[in-house]
Scaffold this motif. Structure first.
Motif, PDB file in Angstrom:
ATOM      1  N   ALA A 231       0.839  -1.203   0.000  1.00 54.89           N
ATOM      2  CA  ALA A 231       0.000   0.000   0.000  1.00 54.89           C
ATOM      3  C   ALA A 231       0.874   1.253   0.000  1.00 54.89           C
ATOM      4  O   ALA A 231       1.804   1.384   0.804  1.00 54.89           O
ATOM      5  CB  ALA A 231      -0.917  -0.004   1.217  1.00 54.89           C
ATOM      6  N   GLY A 232       0.582   2.157  -0.949  1.00 56.90           N
ATOM      7  CA  GLY A 232       1.348   3.394  -1.059  1.00 56.90           C
ATOM      8  C   GLY A 232       2.678   3.235  -1.775  1.00 56.90           C
ATOM      9  O   GLY A 232       3.459   4.180  -1.850  1.00 56.90           O
ATOM     10  N   LYS A 233       2.933   2.033  -2.337  1.00 58.39           N
ATOM     11  CA  LYS A 233       4.206   1.753  -2.991  1.00 58.39           C
ATOM     12  C   LYS A 233       4.057   1.684  -4.518  1.00 58.39           C
ATOM     13  O   LYS A 233       2.967   1.612  -5.049  1.00 58.39           O
ATOM     14  CB  LYS A 233       4.774   0.421  -2.477  1.00 58.39           C
ATOM     15  CG  LYS A 233       4.907   0.344  -0.963  1.00 58.39           C
ATOM     16  CD  LYS A 233       5.870   1.387  -0.411  1.00 58.39           C
ATOM     17  CE  LYS A 233       6.032   1.212   1.109  1.00 58.39           C
ATOM     18  NZ  LYS A 233       6.972   2.227   1.679  1.00 58.39           N
ATOM     19  N   THR A 234       5.198   1.692  -5.182  1.00 54.52           N
ATOM     20  CA  THR A 234       5.252   1.601  -6.646  1.00 54.52           C
ATOM     21  C   THR A 234       5.783   0.234  -7.045  1.00 54.52           C
ATOM     22  O   THR A 234       6.860  -0.174  -6.601  1.00 54.52           O
ATOM     23  CB  THR A 234       6.164   2.689  -7.236  1.00 54.52           C
ATOM     24  OG1 THR A 234       5.656   3.975  -6.875  1.00 54.52           O
ATOM     25  CG2 THR A 234       6.223   2.589  -8.757  1.00 54.52           C
ATOM     26  N   VAL A 235       5.011  -0.462  -7.895  1.00 53.33           N
ATOM     27  CA  VAL A 235       5.366  -1.821  -8.313  1.00 53.33           C
ATOM     28  C   VAL A 235       5.491  -1.855  -9.835  1.00 53.33           C
ATOM     29  O   VAL A 235       4.604  -1.385 -10.548  1.00 53.33           O
ATOM     30  CB  VAL A 235       4.313  -2.852  -7.857  1.00 53.33           C
ATOM     31  CG1 VAL A 235       4.771  -4.265  -8.211  1.00 53.33           C
ATOM     32  CG2 VAL A 235       4.057  -2.729  -6.360  1.00 53.33           C
ATOM     33  N   ALA A 236       6.571  -2.423 -10.337  1.00 55.12           N
ATOM     34  CA  ALA A 236       6.809  -2.497 -11.778  1.00 55.12           C
ATOM     35  C   ALA A 236       6.348  -3.841 -12.342  1.00 55.12           C
ATOM     36  O   ALA A 236       6.436  -4.875 -11.679  1.00 55.12           O
ATOM     37  CB  ALA A 236       8.299  -2.306 -12.078  1.00 55.12           C
ATOM     38  N   ILE A 237       5.840  -3.781 -13.578  1.00 54.36           N
ATOM     39  CA  ILE A 237       5.504  -4.987 -14.347  1.00 54.36           C
ATOM     40  C   ILE A 237       6.142  -4.812 -15.739  1.00 54.36           C
ATOM     41  O   ILE A 237       6.474  -3.691 -16.138  1.00 54.36           O
ATOM     42  CB  ILE A 237       3.973  -5.206 -14.442  1.00 54.36           C
ATOM     43  CG1 ILE A 237       3.212  -3.888 -14.704  1.00 54.36           C
ATOM     44  CG2 ILE A 237       3.476  -5.822 -13.165  1.00 54.36           C
ATOM     45  CD1 ILE A 237       3.047  -3.546 -16.135  1.00 54.36           C
TER      46      ILE A 237
ATOM     47  N   LYS B 294      -6.075  -1.683  -3.607  1.00 52.91           N
ATOM     48  CA  LYS B 294      -6.540  -1.106  -4.856  1.00 52.91           C
ATOM     49  C   LYS B 294      -5.382  -0.551  -5.672  1.00 52.91           C
ATOM     50  O   LYS B 294      -4.366  -0.130  -5.117  1.00 52.91           O
ATOM     51  CB  LYS B 294      -7.555   0.011  -4.582  1.00 52.91           C
ATOM     52  CG  LYS B 294      -8.849  -0.480  -3.960  1.00 52.91           C
ATOM     53  CD  LYS B 294      -9.829   0.668  -3.785  1.00 52.91           C
ATOM     54  CE  LYS B 294     -11.157   0.174  -3.209  1.00 52.91           C
ATOM     55  NZ  LYS B 294     -12.124   1.295  -3.042  1.00 52.91           N
ATOM     56  N   VAL B 295      -5.556  -0.551  -6.981  1.00 54.57           N
ATOM     57  CA  VAL B 295      -4.574   0.068  -7.876  1.00 54.57           C
ATOM     58  C   VAL B 295      -4.979   1.526  -8.055  1.00 54.57           C
ATOM     59  O   VAL B 295      -6.113   1.830  -8.456  1.00 54.57           O
ATOM     60  CB  VAL B 295      -4.552  -0.635  -9.248  1.00 54.57           C
ATOM     61  CG1 VAL B 295      -3.583   0.085 -10.196  1.00 54.57           C
ATOM     62  CG2 VAL B 295      -4.164  -2.095  -9.081  1.00 54.57           C
ATOM     63  N   THR B 296      -4.072   2.432  -7.747  1.00 58.02           N
ATOM     64  CA  THR B 296      -4.356   3.870  -7.852  1.00 58.02           C
ATOM     65  C   THR B 296      -3.178   4.582  -8.507  1.00 58.02           C
ATOM     66  O   THR B 296      -2.148   3.969  -8.806  1.00 58.02           O
ATOM     67  CB  THR B 296      -4.606   4.486  -6.466  1.00 58.02           C
ATOM     68  OG1 THR B 296      -3.393   4.353  -5.672  1.00 58.02           O
ATOM     69  CG2 THR B 296      -5.745   3.797  -5.745  1.00 58.02           C
ATOM     70  N   THR B 297      -3.345   5.848  -8.716  1.00 57.13           N
ATOM     71  CA  THR B 297      -2.254   6.667  -9.278  1.00 57.13           C
ATOM     72  C   THR B 297      -1.630   7.551  -8.205  1.00 57.13           C
ATOM     73  O   THR B 297      -0.826   8.425  -8.512  1.00 57.13           O
ATOM     74  CB  THR B 297      -2.783   7.540 -10.430  1.00 57.13           C
ATOM     75  OG1 THR B 297      -3.871   8.336  -9.960  1.00 57.13           O
ATOM     76  CG2 THR B 297      -3.247   6.675 -11.594  1.00 57.13           C
ATOM     77  N   ASP B 298      -2.018   7.328  -6.960  1.00 58.50           N
ATOM     78  CA  ASP B 298      -1.429   8.109  -5.862  1.00 58.50           C
ATOM     79  C   ASP B 298      -1.072   7.158  -4.716  1.00 58.50           C
ATOM     80  O   ASP B 298      -1.155   5.939  -4.842  1.00 58.50           O
ATOM     81  CB  ASP B 298      -2.387   9.209  -5.391  1.00 58.50           C
ATOM     82  CG  ASP B 298      -3.756   8.654  -4.988  1.00 58.50           C
ATOM     83  OD1 ASP B 298      -3.806   7.501  -4.497  1.00 58.50           O
ATOM     84  OD2 ASP B 298      -4.769   9.343  -5.176  1.00 58.50           O
TER      85      ASP B 298
ATOM     86  N   VAL C   5      -1.846   1.107  -4.595  1.00 61.53           N
ATOM     87  CA  VAL C   5      -0.612   0.617  -5.217  1.00 61.53           C
ATOM     88  C   VAL C   5      -0.502   1.209  -6.623  1.00 61.53           C
ATOM     89  O   VAL C   5      -1.422   1.097  -7.433  1.00 61.53           O
ATOM     90  CB  VAL C   5      -0.609  -0.923  -5.292  1.00 61.53           C
ATOM     91  CG1 VAL C   5       0.681  -1.417  -5.954  1.00 61.53           C
ATOM     92  CG2 VAL C   5      -0.756  -1.525  -3.896  1.00 61.53           C
ATOM     93  N   GLN C   6       0.619   1.826  -6.904  1.00 60.10           N
ATOM     94  CA  GLN C   6       0.869   2.376  -8.232  1.00 60.10           C
ATOM     95  C   GLN C   6       1.617   1.352  -9.079  1.00 60.10           C
ATOM     96  O   GLN C   6       2.633   0.816  -8.641  1.00 60.10           O
ATOM     97  CB  GLN C   6       1.697   3.664  -8.133  1.00 60.10           C
ATOM     98  CG  GLN C   6       1.013   4.775  -7.355  1.00 60.10           C
ATOM     99  CD  GLN C   6       1.860   6.040  -7.315  1.00 60.10           C
ATOM    100  OE1 GLN C   6       2.026   6.725  -8.316  1.00 60.10           O
ATOM    101  NE2 GLN C   6       2.410   6.334  -6.142  1.00 60.10           N
ATOM    102  N   ILE C   7       1.101   1.100 -10.279  1.00 58.19           N
ATOM    103  CA  ILE C   7       1.726   0.140 -11.189  1.00 58.19           C
ATOM    104  C   ILE C   7       2.363   0.887 -12.350  1.00 58.19           C
ATOM    105  O   ILE C   7       1.707   1.707 -13.002  1.00 58.19           O
ATOM    106  CB  ILE C   7       0.692  -0.872 -11.733  1.00 58.19           C
ATOM    107  CG1 ILE C   7       0.088  -1.686 -10.579  1.00 58.19           C
ATOM    108  CG2 ILE C   7       1.332  -1.806 -12.747  1.00 58.19           C
ATOM    109  CD1 ILE C   7      -0.993  -2.660 -11.025  1.00 58.19           C
ATOM    110  N   ILE C   8       3.627   0.594 -12.599  1.00 55.47           N
ATOM    111  CA  ILE C   8       4.320   1.193 -13.730  1.00 55.47           C
ATOM    112  C   ILE C   8       4.905   0.089 -14.605  1.00 55.47           C
ATOM    113  O   ILE C   8       5.162  -1.020 -14.124  1.00 55.47           O
ATOM    114  CB  ILE C   8       5.441   2.158 -13.295  1.00 55.47           C
ATOM    115  CG1 ILE C   8       6.525   1.405 -12.509  1.00 55.47           C
ATOM    116  CG2 ILE C   8       4.879   3.310 -12.461  1.00 55.47           C
ATOM    117  CD1 ILE C   8       7.761   2.243 -12.233  1.00 55.47           C
TER     118      ILE C   8
END
Length: 351
Positions: free
Chosen positions: A144-150, A171-175, A179-182
């Motif tokens: 939560a609140g972190k950035t995860v790469a795929i 949830k996947v979010t942009t803030d 969780v932020q997915i890049i």
């Protein structure tokens, strides 16, 4: 008498000309001859990833298994791809004939173009969730609140990540509220992890093992706990265009046999397979890999020709929720025409 003599001479000449014309017949169209000429050479355009999770395809190429079943008169033209989106677009637009890809991007493309089919499985599972060593993350809930790469948007790995987050009520979010997915290519993700630009990644092997061996990451969800089905989900499948299947069903069956033989070889001869996989990895990407990493990757794969339709449908529904599949409602989803396992069944029956 002269007149009769002249007439006889003319008749004699005409008779000889007609006899000459009728005595030499042209061969009928399609008839064989003694020239020994071969059938016109054919090229099959095969697509594959620069990734160890495509090991059966690598071994089949290294051992010449495609040519074994296709014949020496068929040229194998290999195109290496970095992601499934580019592969699926190439297949749908007749740039390649068949090849190995993940179900995520290929399902998305199929629902748009509907002009290619899954004809066999190749590998189930082989991705892991890795967190930065100093990130403080030890479980999925702590993302939560972190950035995860795929590797790429809409990829099978992203679908697995979204399912994993759902299981943990994230949830996947942009803030920072979720969780932020890049998207980052695996090689770029490795660099980003070294430089602490990302917090975690869900990535195919052996990248996760490499991060762990370098001491920059730790695997917090192993491959056999990644959804769906705890790692037993299609990660690499064999697909072929409708055009290729219509015109070259025996060649498509040959590709299925080559894939099956390669799977069997890897299972029975893992030590020999490491070198063969590495040879093809060098040829396709220009760079080889440490044998220990290839060994780790192959130990985290469930190689199989079987295809789990239910798992592919489950992943497709995640893509619908994520907005990658548009104009299709989950209750209307129908992937029955996406799978054509008739040739695979014939191969299993020894036909």
């Amino acid at each position: 008498m002269k007149k009769w003599s002249v007439m006889l001479s003319v008749l004699l000449v005409l008779t000889l000309v007609l006899a000459a014309c009728g005595g030499k017949k042209e061969p009928a169209a399609g008839a064989g001859n003694n020239s020994g000429s071969k059938a016109a050479a054919k090229t099959v355009r095969l697509g594959i990833f620069k990734n160890v999770t495509h090991a059966p395809g690598y071994v089949a190429l290294e051992q010449g298994l495609f040519k074994k079943y296709w014949g020496e008169n068929v040229k194998v033209d290999v195109t290496a791809f970095d992601n499934g989106s580019d592969f699926s677009t190439a297949l749908a637009t007749d740039q390649i004939d068949l090849g190995f890809v993940g179900p995520g991007p290929s399902t998305n493309q199929f629902l748009k173009s509907k002009n290619f089919r899954i004809i066999s499985g190749s590998n189930n599972g082989g991705a892991v969730l890795v967190a930065g060593k100093d990130s403080g993350i030890n479980s999925v809930k702590e993302l939560a609140g972190k950035t995860v790469a795929i590797p790429t948007k809409g990829s099978t790995n992203e679908i697995s990540l979204r399912l994993l987050l759902q299981q943990n009520n994230l949830k996947v979010t942009t803030d920072k509220t979720g969780v932020q997915i890049i998207a980052r290519a695996p090689a770029d993700t490795l660099i980003a992890m070294r430089q602490k630009e990302i917090d975690a990644t869900l990535i195919p092997e052996p990248w996760g093992t490499q991060m762990e061996q370098e001491g920059i990451g730790k695997i917090i969800t192993p491959w056999d706990q990644i959804p769906p089905n705890n790692g037993n989900y299609p990660l690499t499948i064999l697909v072929a265009s409708d055009k290729f299947l219509k015109d070259n069903r025996e060649l498509a069956k040959g590709a299925i046999k080559a894939n099956a033989d390669a799977i069997d070889f890897i299972k029975k001869n893992p030590e020999k397979a490491y070198e063969q996989v590495n040879n093809q990895l060098k040829a396709l990407s220009g760079k080889g890999m440490d044998t220990s990493l290839i060994k780790a990757a192959l130990s985290h794969l469930n190689l199989t020709t079987d295809v789990d339709k239910a798992a592919i449908e489950e992943m497709a529904k995640v893509s619908i929720d994520a907005g990658y599949i548009k104009d299709v409602k989950k209750e209307d989803l129908d992937l029955s025409k996406f799978l054509d396992l008739s040739l695979l069944n014939e191969v299993k029956q020894g036909k």
